[in-house]
Design a protein around this motif. Sequence first.
Motif: not given
Ligand code: SF4
Length: 79
Positions: A11-12, A20, A40-41, A63
């Motif tokens: 999503l980022c 972030w 995809v956490l 992250w």
């Molecule tokens: S969990 Fe990871 S991939 Fe997903 S939005 Fe957060 S930093 Fe980005």
Amino acid sequence: MRNLDWTDEALCRQVDPELWFPETGHTSKAAKEICARCPVLQSCREWAAQTTAGELSVAQGVWGGMTERERRQQLKGAA
Ligand code: SF4
């Protein structure tokens, strides 16, 4: 070579990446809220744990919904 296909669903990738990497004194709350909804956490969190442990060279920023400090604390707890 590490498989980073999961980043295609991150999503980022759809919003301002600066969220972030908040400057000192700023909150990471907005990034964490988006991470909490990210499909995809878990993959991200696993990658970040390896990164924070020094396997890779990037460790800064949020992250997997965790700050660098939180990841390091988690790693200490797992040791
Ligand atoms: S969990 Fe990871 S991939 Fe997903 S939005 Fe957060 S930093 Fe980005």
